[in-house]
Motif scaffolding. Sequence first.
Motif, PDB file in Angstrom:
ATOM      1  N   ASN A   8     -15.695   5.075  10.479  1.00 51.55           N
ATOM      2  CA  ASN A   8     -15.132   6.028  11.648  1.00 51.55           C
ATOM      3  C   ASN A   8     -16.537   6.896  11.941  1.00 51.55           C
ATOM      4  O   ASN A   8     -16.790   6.324  13.152  1.00 51.55           O
ATOM      5  N   ARG A   9     -17.724   6.696  11.366  1.00 54.00           N
ATOM      6  CA  ARG A   9     -19.121   7.268  11.289  1.00 54.00           C
ATOM      7  C   ARG A   9     -19.519   5.602  12.051  1.00 54.00           C
ATOM      8  O   ARG A   9     -20.280   6.278  13.301  1.00 54.00           O
ATOM      9  N   SER A  41      -7.913   3.328  12.185  1.00 55.81           N
ATOM     10  CA  SER A  41      -7.143   2.873  11.427  1.00 55.81           C
ATOM     11  C   SER A  41      -6.777   1.649  12.203  1.00 55.81           C
ATOM     12  O   SER A  41      -5.620   1.760  13.378  1.00 55.81           O
ATOM     13  N   ALA A  42      -7.131   0.179  11.530  1.00 58.38           N
ATOM     14  CA  ALA A  42      -5.927  -1.076  12.073  1.00 58.38           C
ATOM     15  C   ALA A  42      -5.178  -0.800  11.812  1.00 58.38           C
ATOM     16  O   ALA A  42      -3.821  -1.644  12.265  1.00 58.38           O
ATOM     17  N   ARG A  43      -4.521   0.096  10.710  1.00 58.71           N
ATOM     18  CA  ARG A  43      -3.093  -0.061  10.610  1.00 58.71           C
ATOM     19  C   ARG A  43      -1.925   0.901  11.063  1.00 58.71           C
ATOM     20  O   ARG A  43      -1.243   1.087  10.606  1.00 58.71           O
ATOM     21  N   GLU A  44      -3.368   1.181  11.960  1.00 59.33           N
ATOM     22  CA  GLU A  44      -2.735   3.025  12.992  1.00 59.33           C
ATOM     23  C   GLU A  44      -2.091   3.757  11.940  1.00 59.33           C
ATOM     24  O   GLU A  44      -0.759   4.469  11.764  1.00 59.33           O
ATOM     25  N   SER A  45      -2.883   4.629  10.946  1.00 54.58           N
ATOM     26  CA  SER A  45      -1.956   5.106   9.603  1.00 54.58           C
ATOM     27  C   SER A  45      -2.180   6.592  10.550  1.00 54.58           C
ATOM     28  O   SER A  45      -3.114   6.972  11.214  1.00 54.58           O
ATOM     29  N   GLY A  83      -8.556   0.290  17.116  1.00 54.83           N
ATOM     30  CA  GLY A  83      -8.224  -0.154  15.618  1.00 54.83           C
ATOM     31  C   GLY A  83      -9.913  -1.201  15.162  1.00 54.83           C
ATOM     32  O   GLY A  83     -10.494  -2.300  15.538  1.00 54.83           O
ATOM     33  N   LEU A  84     -10.318  -0.542  14.550  1.00 48.91           N
ATOM     34  CA  LEU A  84     -11.496  -1.238  13.262  1.00 48.91           C
ATOM     35  C   LEU A  84     -10.982  -2.410  12.141  1.00 48.91           C
ATOM     36  O   LEU A  84      -9.522  -2.291  11.614  1.00 48.91           O
ATOM     37  N   PRO A  85     -11.820  -2.822  11.891  1.00 46.71           N
ATOM     38  CA  PRO A  85     -11.538  -4.006  10.841  1.00 46.71           C
ATOM     39  C   PRO A  85     -11.384  -3.849   9.768  1.00 46.71           C
ATOM     40  O   PRO A  85     -11.127  -4.425   9.300  1.00 46.71           O
ATOM     41  N   GLY A  86     -12.136  -2.763   9.561  1.00 52.75           N
ATOM     42  CA  GLY A  86     -11.617  -2.013   7.852  1.00 52.75           C
ATOM     43  C   GLY A  86     -12.796  -1.320   7.668  1.00 52.75           C
ATOM     44  O   GLY A  86     -14.130  -0.437   8.557  1.00 52.75           O
TER      45      GLY A  86
END
Length: 183
Positions: free
Chosen positions: A14-15, A108-112, A139-142
């Motif tokens: 997130n940062r 979230s890559a999983r779109e939480s 969506g970021l890689p993790g």
Amino acid sequence: MLCLCGSLRRLSSNRAALQAAQQLAPPTLQLVLYDGLGALPLFNPDDERDSLPLPVLDLRRAVGTADALLIACPEYAHGVPGAFKNLLDWLVGSLEFPGKPVLLLNTSARESHHAQAALVEILGTMSAQLLTPQPVSVGLPGAGCSAAQVLASADRCAQLRFALDLLAASSLAPSSPPDALGL
């Protein structure tokens, strides 16, 4: 514009998204990353009647001088992380927050969606001016990715530029509700 990261992690995705947004922002849109999340004491309403702790005064001052807020917050156990909820609790009784334009990023890559839905509810209750009804998805890689990894993706850059355009539009018409901005 003030960027609020909902994570205390040193290598927070997130940062990283907020740092990437800082690098992508046009010169007319200055993004400042708030770094005092970990210094905030636990919220206690009694402390609002006495003298506010310095980290809380700093937070409120930063929010008060910001044209808008860009928030990137992770989801922990289907909810908002405690440290970030604590930050929001310190702003509930403030005069600086109501009506503040706010844009949420979902990294979230999983779109939480549980924490994001909770944030929309909390921020609405706090009288934020949400710039979109749903968070902007980037969506970021993790966990633990860097700003460089965010910037390496044309799609992620496009998503962040979309968010920056929304923020820029809100600063042009700070008293206009989102519908007036064509959102």
